[in-house]
Motif scaffolding. Structure first.
Motif, PDB file in Angstrom:
ATOM      1  N   ALA A 102       0.747  -1.129   0.184  1.00 45.54           N
ATOM      2  CA  ALA A 102      -0.234   0.452  -0.289  1.00 45.54           C
ATOM      3  C   ALA A 102       0.580   1.197   0.353  1.00 45.54           C
ATOM      4  CB  ALA A 102      -1.333   0.051   1.018  1.00 45.54           C
ATOM      5  N   ARG A 103      -0.003   2.042  -0.859  1.00 44.87           N
ATOM      6  CA  ARG A 103       1.396   3.249  -0.783  1.00 44.87           C
ATOM      7  C   ARG A 103       1.743   4.081   0.608  1.00 44.87           C
ATOM      8  NH1 ARG A 103       0.135   5.562  -6.479  1.00 44.87           N
ATOM      9  NH2 ARG A 103       1.230   3.634  -7.155  1.00 44.87           N
ATOM     10  N   TRP A 104       0.325   4.466   1.271  1.00 49.02           N
ATOM     11  CA  TRP A 104       0.349   4.963   3.586  1.00 49.02           C
ATOM     12  C   TRP A 104       1.758   4.368   3.090  1.00 49.02           C
ATOM     13  CZ3 TRP A 104       0.439   1.184   6.719  1.00 49.02           C
ATOM     14  CH2 TRP A 104      -0.094   0.320   6.738  1.00 49.02           C
ATOM     15  N   ALA A 105       1.866   2.960   3.247  1.00 46.54           N
ATOM     16  CA  ALA A 105       3.132   2.454   4.174  1.00 46.54           C
ATOM     17  C   ALA A 105       4.492   2.804   3.717  1.00 46.54           C
ATOM     18  CB  ALA A 105       3.177   0.756   3.214  1.00 46.54           C
ATOM     19  N   VAL A 106       4.611   3.607   2.810  1.00 47.81           N
ATOM     20  CA  VAL A 106       5.808   3.549   1.637  1.00 47.81           C
ATOM     21  C   VAL A 106       6.104   5.172   3.156  1.00 47.81           C
ATOM     22  CG1 VAL A 106       7.271   5.331   0.000  1.00 47.81           C
ATOM     23  CG2 VAL A 106       5.648   2.924  -0.514  1.00 47.81           C
ATOM     24  N   ALA A 107       4.958   5.632   3.150  1.00 47.66           N
ATOM     25  CA  ALA A 107       4.752   7.111   3.766  1.00 47.66           C
ATOM     26  C   ALA A 107       5.468   6.576   5.347  1.00 47.66           C
ATOM     27  CB  ALA A 107       4.114   8.237   3.930  1.00 47.66           C
ATOM     28  N   ALA A 164       6.237  15.368  -0.468  1.00 53.20           N
ATOM     29  CA  ALA A 164       5.606  14.864  -1.079  1.00 53.20           C
ATOM     30  C   ALA A 164       5.150  15.039  -2.723  1.00 53.20           C
ATOM     31  CB  ALA A 164       4.132  14.604  -0.770  1.00 53.20           C
ATOM     32  N   ARG A 165       5.519  16.784  -2.556  1.00 55.58           N
ATOM     33  CA  ARG A 165       4.242  17.034  -4.231  1.00 55.58           C
ATOM     34  C   ARG A 165       5.831  18.260  -4.757  1.00 55.58           C
ATOM     35  NH1 ARG A 165       1.645  14.062  -4.532  1.00 55.58           N
ATOM     36  NH2 ARG A 165      -0.476  14.068  -4.940  1.00 55.58           N
ATOM     37  N   MET A 166       6.879  18.132  -3.663  1.00 57.95           N
ATOM     38  CA  MET A 166       7.906  18.620  -4.723  1.00 57.95           C
ATOM     39  C   MET A 166       8.516  17.634  -5.322  1.00 57.95           C
ATOM     40  SD  MET A 166      10.005  20.585  -1.358  1.00 57.95           S
ATOM     41  CE  MET A 166      11.759  20.172  -2.153  1.00 57.95           C
ATOM     42  N   HIS A 167       8.939  18.303  -6.754  1.00 54.98           N
ATOM     43  CA  HIS A 167       9.543  17.420  -7.470  1.00 54.98           C
ATOM     44  C   HIS A 167      10.860  17.992  -7.986  1.00 54.98           C
ATOM     45  CE1 HIS A 167       6.037  14.805  -9.086  1.00 54.98           C
ATOM     46  NE2 HIS A 167       5.121  16.124  -8.528  1.00 54.98           N
ATOM     47  N   SER A 168      11.361  18.716  -6.838  1.00 54.24           N
ATOM     48  CA  SER A 168      12.903  18.955  -7.422  1.00 54.24           C
ATOM     49  C   SER A 168      13.260  19.549  -6.521  1.00 54.24           C
ATOM     50  CB  SER A 168      13.511  20.280  -8.544  1.00 54.24           C
ATOM     51  OG  SER A 168      13.516  21.742  -8.047  1.00 54.24           O
ATOM     52  N   MET A 169      14.637  19.102  -5.930  1.00 51.65           N
ATOM     53  CA  MET A 169      15.800  19.743  -4.545  1.00 51.65           C
ATOM     54  C   MET A 169      16.126  21.491  -5.084  1.00 51.65           C
ATOM     55  SD  MET A 169      16.090  17.605  -3.037  1.00 51.65           S
ATOM     56  CE  MET A 169      17.485  17.332  -1.904  1.00 51.65           C
ATOM     57  N   GLN A 170      15.855  22.227  -5.570  1.00 53.31           N
ATOM     58  CA  GLN A 170      15.333  23.478  -6.096  1.00 53.31           C
ATOM     59  C   GLN A 170      14.231  24.249  -4.414  1.00 53.31           C
ATOM     60  OE1 GLN A 170      14.617  23.899  -9.528  1.00 53.31           O
ATOM     61  NE2 GLN A 170      16.424  24.400 -10.116  1.00 53.31           N
ATOM     62  N   GLY A 171      13.382  23.507  -3.869  1.00 52.07           N
ATOM     63  CA  GLY A 171      12.835  23.280  -3.377  1.00 52.07           C
ATOM     64  C   GLY A 171      13.435  23.959  -1.643  1.00 52.07           C
ATOM     65  N   ILE A 245      -1.671  12.290   7.080  1.00 46.65           N
ATOM     66  CA  ILE A 245      -1.543  13.772   6.036  1.00 46.65           C
ATOM     67  C   ILE A 245      -1.166  13.048   4.780  1.00 46.65           C
ATOM     68  CG2 ILE A 245      -1.394  16.090   5.065  1.00 46.65           C
ATOM     69  CD1 ILE A 245      -2.237  17.157   7.440  1.00 46.65           C
ATOM     70  N   ALA A 246      -0.231  12.289   5.321  1.00 44.81           N
ATOM     71  CA  ALA A 246       1.656  11.759   4.622  1.00 44.81           C
ATOM     72  C   ALA A 246       0.782  10.609   4.252  1.00 44.81           C
ATOM     73  CB  ALA A 246       2.457  11.825   5.816  1.00 44.81           C
ATOM     74  N   MET A 247      -0.156   9.960   4.680  1.00 43.75           N
ATOM     75  CA  MET A 247      -0.479   8.553   4.243  1.00 43.75           C
ATOM     76  C   MET A 247      -1.407   8.618   3.149  1.00 43.75           C
ATOM     77  SD  MET A 247      -0.458   6.922   8.271  1.00 43.75           S
ATOM     78  CE  MET A 247      -1.093   5.492   7.431  1.00 43.75           C
ATOM     79  N   VAL A 248      -2.337  10.335   3.497  1.00 46.78           N
ATOM     80  CA  VAL A 248      -3.528   9.982   2.331  1.00 46.78           C
ATOM     81  C   VAL A 248      -2.686  10.888   1.070  1.00 46.78           C
ATOM     82  CG1 VAL A 248      -5.444  11.631   2.498  1.00 46.78           C
ATOM     83  CG2 VAL A 248      -5.192  10.894   4.687  1.00 46.78           C
ATOM     84  N   ILE A 249      -1.702  11.920   1.160  1.00 43.84           N
ATOM     85  CA  ILE A 249      -0.903  12.555   0.385  1.00 43.84           C
ATOM     86  C   ILE A 249      -0.570  11.124  -0.880  1.00 43.84           C
ATOM     87  CG2 ILE A 249       0.863  14.040  -0.875  1.00 43.84           C
ATOM     88  CD1 ILE A 249       0.367  15.291   1.447  1.00 43.84           C
ATOM     89  N   PHE A 250       0.723   9.830  -0.018  1.00 39.93           N
ATOM     90  CA  PHE A 250       1.206   9.169  -0.654  1.00 39.93           C
ATOM     91  C   PHE A 250       0.110   7.724  -1.406  1.00 39.93           C
ATOM     92  CE2 PHE A 250       5.558   9.053  -0.480  1.00 39.93           C
ATOM     93  CZ  PHE A 250       5.666  10.071  -0.201  1.00 39.93           C
TER      94      PHE A 250
END
Lengths: 254, 327
Positions: A102-107, A164-171, A245-250
């Motif tokens: 399950a994706r939540w397990a990743v978080a 979770a929603r960041m796509h590059s290390m620039q943030g 929240i992390a589990m839901v986002i993932f």
């Protein structure tokens, strides 16, 4: 279900392995708080104690010591969580996301991995105790480890939500300037949080690390602004909300 | 038996300008044991389709069943049934080859008792066993890709997805990877789903779906696809070009294209045509060649465009450049 536990364990194991292999990172993450403690602490400490009056009992170095442990946990937790962005950049996150767990397990795996690493860094800080006139006994350590784990878990979860929603290390710089450093400065780690301007009080009150540092200082030095049970309750509550929240986002798929 | 069934699959992406349909109403089946290829230019929707099939994206509409599990309602069962080699590398380079495979085996529930044995088998198959304890960041591009193939097979998937498996690799490594793929098909009961924009690679497939702008415009075996476009391509260089052109057009009723390389025309059954043609010719032939149509010819016939391979693309850029310089 057992499959998800296995997944959590696997992700945890990878983070711990990677951390242990990266000795320069461990050394760096130990030296940074040591600089704050011994250089900044000693420099400021000469004049500052008088200025804070009765808010600090004893030496300034002793006062900031628990705060520096909190700082070490804060930085390590956030860095570990941000590694998700790195995993995404190098493509490894895909390997995890298509695994039959399950994706939540990743978080959750990431949160445990980051907190384990942060607690390890926090424990390394305990070796500095003799240099700041703090005596640490086994009972204290027995209380400190679960407390550090709780703080680390909450902050890692916060970091995961941020990453979770960041796509590059620039943030990363943004997170550093708008999240990590304010959390550190406004936690009471470096100065007492009594008699401050009103606007600062608000930020200090909503900062989860405030209660973490307060609890650490309570256990190590016996100095508290809030009851320990309140500290622990607030950190735990914050952690539960964040990991939720992390589990839901993932769990979401595009 | 169909191991993949895709029915009316569509995927739209929201962008600032509105919706983009990356995949439009796509339907196809893949038989068990097949080597199935998705051929199309970059941005045609190949990777989006794979991402839906491997549960990374949800479809906007339509249905996809893999190993008879639905990608939307049974993602875990689908994931357990498939192995993936992504277009971009997805290894943890700070871990060793062994550790990367261990990580995968644990996530995919490979029982501990057989884990090491299986990892060893896979590493030997891709020729990396003696490098098992080296960190992946010491590996070359080809070695990484081989390791990813080994990883994708570790949990005995029913279907192996290879998304542009040889992209960015040198020709020698490319042919090595293909050797592994062919070996694999001999040894294991496995279906391979491949995307590529290399014509040569698509020729290896049992069946090819040609995809363009998110739609499947043809689907068949490479042989039958090429058969559809007519016959063989004959190229003749004659001493008297104009006379030869006229004669061929009159005699055989075909369209002859005259360019730098010679006279080109298409005939059916080129092998039997050539002897008759040479005997009958009343003009002097300097050279003659017969070429089978390629999938590139098929793509051009269907879309009016080339699928540009990287080198071709680089060439055309150079040509445009050269042209500009001349002006």
């Amino acid at each position: 279900m057992s499959r998800n536990f296995m997944g959590i364990y696997t992700i945890w194991l990878r983070d711990v392995r990677r951390f242990w292999r990266d000795k320069p990172r461990i050394i760096g993450a130990t030296i940074q708080p040591a600089l704050f403690l011994f250089l900044l602490g000693t420099g400021l400490g000469r004049g500052i104690v008088g200025a804070f009056g009765n808010d600090i009992q004893g030496d300034y170095l002793t006062f900031i010591y628990p705060g520096i442990i909190g700082m070490s946990i804060l930085f390590t937790s956030i860095f570990s969580a941000i590694s998700i962005v790195w995993d995404r950049e190098i493509g490894f996150l895909k390997e995890v996301m298509v695994a039959p767990i399950a994706r939540w397990a990743v978080a959750v795996g990431k949160a445990f991995g980051g907190s384990t690493v942060a607690v390890f860094q926090g424990c390394l800080m305990l070796f500095f105790a003799p240099f700041v006139n703090v005596h640490i006994n086994l009972t204290m350590i027995a209380a400190l480890i679960p407390l550090m784990l709780l703080i680390a878990f909450s902050i890692t979860s916060l970091g995961i939500v941020t990453a979770a929603r960041m796509h590059s290390m620039q943030g990363f710089q943004v997170i550093m300037n708008f999240l990590v450093l304010p959390m550190f400065f406004l936690s009471g780690a470096m100065f007492p949080i009594t008699n401050l301007p009103k606007w600062m009080d608000i930020f200090i009150a909503i900062n989860p690390l405030t209660y973490g540092v307060d609890a650490l200082r309570g256990v190590i030095l016996g100095m508290n602004n809030y009851p320990l049970i309140m500290d622990v309750g607030l950190i735990a509550g914050f952690g539960i909300v964040m990991i939720g929240i992390a589990m839901v986002i993932f769990g979401k798929r595009e | 038996m169909n191991i993949i069934e895709v029915v009316n699959l569509s995927k739209n992406f929201k962008t600032k300008k509105g919706f983009i349909s990356a995949v439009k109403d796509v339907s196809f089946n893949v038989k068990r044991g097949e080597l199935f290829g998705f051929l199309g230019p970059n941005g045609a929707g190949k990777t989006t389709t794979i991402n839906i099939l491997c549960t990374l994206l949800t479809p906007t509409s339509g249905r996809a069943l893999l190993n008879s599990f639905d990608v939307v309602s049974n993602p875990n069962e689908v994931r357990q049934s498939i192995g993936l080699v992504f277009q971009e590398p997805s290894l943890d380079e700070k871990l060793t080859a062994m550790e990367n495979l261990e990580f995968h085996a644990m996530l995919y529930n490979v029982p501990k008792a057989v884990r090491n044995e299986r990892i060893k088998y896979m590493l030997e198959m891709v020729g990396l066993y003696d490098r098992k304890d080296d960190l992946v960041n010491t590996f070359s591009g080809g070695m990484k890709r081989r390791l990813e193939i080994a990883r994708g097979l570790l949990h005995y998937p029913k279907i192996l997805f290879l998304d542009e498996p040889t992209l960015g690799l040198d020709p020698q490594t490319r042919s090595h990877i293909w050797e592994y793929i062919h070996q694999l098909r001999k040894k294991e009961d496995i279906t391979i789903f491949l995307t590529t924009h290399y014509m040569g690679e698509a020729e290896n497939c049992d069946r090819v779906a040609i995809i363009d702008y998110g739609e499947i415009i043809a689907i068949d075996s490479p042989f039958d696809l090429k058969k559809e476009i007519g016959g063989d391509v004959i190229t003749v260089v004659a001493e008297d070009r104009d006379k030869a052109k006229k004669t061929i057009e009159m005699e055989y009723n075909v369209a002859v294209i005259n360019n730098d390389e010679g006279l080109h025309f298409e005939v059916e059954n080129g092998e039997t045509f050539l002897p008759r043609f040479i005997k009958k010719a009343d003009f002097k032939i300097l050279s003659i060649s017969l070429r089978r149509p390629t999938l590139e010819d098929v793509f051009i016939r269907l879309t009016g465009r080339h699928i540009r391979e990287e080198s071709a693309e680089a060439n055309s850029v150079l040509k445009i450049h050269a042209r500009r310089l001349r002006r």
